[in-house]
Enzyme design. Structure first.
Site, PDB file in Angstrom:
ATOM      1  CG  ASP A 134      -1.939  -1.176   1.062  1.00  0.00           C
ATOM      2  OD1 ASP A 134      -2.029  -1.850   0.069  1.00  0.00           O
ATOM      3  OD2 ASP A 134      -2.906  -1.088   1.986  1.00  0.00           O
ATOM      4  CG  ASP A 166      -3.268  -4.763  -3.089  1.00  0.00           C
ATOM      5  OD1 ASP A 166      -3.149  -5.407  -3.888  1.00  0.00           O
ATOM      6  OD2 ASP A 166      -3.808  -5.283  -1.799  1.00  0.00           O
TER       7      ASP A 166
END
Length: 407
Positions: A223, A244
């Protein structure tokens, strides 16, 4: 070594020493100004030459700073920059006190609220260890570093330490019309293992509309870049992470960027994913478009996972190294999303771009299907983007030449 070259070298050295003795030495004052100039030039040459030596910068030459009144030495320089950037206010940040401030947050705090004209903050080389917020009133702010490998803003929160993923940011922007040049945003929390709980660690969270990043770096693992909401432009940026690491519900165009995976390699398949786009419904105008980018690094990674049911991600004319898994995309464990996501590739190349084994919901787009994603109209940039690129007619080299008058 043969004797003759040794003798020649010794004679040459002696003659230089003699020559120095016969030349009248300059006064100590001019010597110190020569040293200061050489110091500035040495620092500057590392900026454009050997970028990887940036971690030495803030150890050198600060003993010369007391020879200068910072305001005095930069009057001419700031007026030139003010003209060049069309800004009303120029603030400077330097770790050693040769700017107006020694940390970035202090400079942001004095930016006029809801200003209709631009404020420029120039941040000298160094690692600024602070958690920074640009609140929604600090509109029209421009932050300029000395190169993304030289100037960084760093913190190390995780979802666990901050209470949630979104608040683990090192740098957050809530204000509209934010622009950054040549600076890095880092989250130094340790890289988690896939599936590890609460280890998400955001480097930059962007929630302001009409934001642009030129030549910036984003460093993290899981992230890294929370591209949360609003229209955003990333040009020639370096984005590093593992899982991600570009995620959120923004509407963003990534042009000429390097996407560097640090995902761990293992034998059991996928170890990371570049994107997790959050579009939840047909009505939401969000999505990530990557054009002329380069994907490289380590691990076995996906181009994207379907975080939102209508997740929208397109890669165009992008180099993909062999780290991209053959299937390419993932439905986040929910096959109903396969009917509603937009996962597209267009004219990509490299070993990871082979689409023979791609999942069926990952599409190879035609030119006409790709056309709405591949230029600035995707983010309505023709309306606002030219206002952010206030130095488009100057290369970063020219900006550097102006900066040297100050540092």
């Amino acid at each position: 070594m043969p004797i003759k070259p040794v003798l020649t070298t010794l004679i040459a050295l002696l003659s230089i020493i003699l020559a120095l003795y016969t030349i009248q030495l300059p006064s100590s004052r001019s010597l110190s100004s020569i040293a200061t100039t050489i110091g500035a030039l040495a620092k500057y040459s590392t900026f454009f030459g050997h970028k990887h030596h940036h971690h030495h910068h803030h150890h050198h030459h600060h003993h010369h700073y007391h020879h200068h009144e910072p305001i005095k030495c930069c009057e001419k320089w700031t007026s030139r920059l003010r003209h060049q950037y069309k800004t009303s206010l120029v603030l400077t940040v330097d770790l050693h006190g040769c700017g107006n401030f020694s940390n970035v947050q202090s400079a942001i705090d004095v930016v006029p609220d809801l200003s209709s004209s631009k404020t420029l903050i120039i941040v000298n080389s160094g690692s600024y260890r602070e958690k920074v917020t640009v609140n929604e009133n600090k509109t029209n702010l421009v932050i300029q570093g000395r190169g993304y490998q030289n100037t960084s803003i760093e913190w190390n929160d995780t979802a666990k330490s901050a209470g949630n993923t979104a608040d683990s940011f090192s740098f957050v922007v809530f204000a509209a019309n934010f622009t950054a040049y040549n600076i890095s945003f880092k989250n130094n929390a340790p890289e988690p293992d896939p599936g590890e709980a609460d280890a998400q660690a955001v480097a930059l969270r962007i929630e302001g509309d009409q934001a642009a990043f030129y030549g910036c770096g984003f460093y993290g693992a899981q992230d890294t870049l929370l591209d949360d909401k609003g229209r955003h432009f990333f040009k020639e940026c370096f984005i590093q992470g593992s899982i991600d690491f570009i995620f959120g519900n923004g509407r963003s165009l990534y042009q000429d960027c390097t996407i560097n995976s640090i995902a761990k390699g293992n034998t059991s398949g996928v170890t990371g994913s570049i994107t997790a786009q959050g579009r939840q419904s047909e009505d939401e105008q969000s999505g990530f478009s990557f054009v002329n980018c380069k994907i490289d690094g380590s691990g076995e990674i996906l181009l994207g996972r379907a975080w939102g049911a209508y997740a929208t991600v397109v890669f165009s004319n992008t180099y993909m190294s062999g780290i991209i898994t053959p299937e390419g995309w993932n439905n986040w464990g929910d096959s109903t999303k396969e009917k509603t996501v937009t996962f597209g590739e267009h004219k990509c190349y490299g070993p990871g771009a082979d689409y023979k084994e791609r999942v069926l919901f990952g599409k190879q787009l035609t030119d006409s299907e790709a056309s709405s994603f591949i230029d600035v109209s995707f983010i309505d940039g023709d309306e606002w983007l030219r206002h952010t690129n206030i130095v488009s007619e100057h290369t970063s080299k020219d900006i550097g030449d102006d900066l040297i008058g100050f540092y």
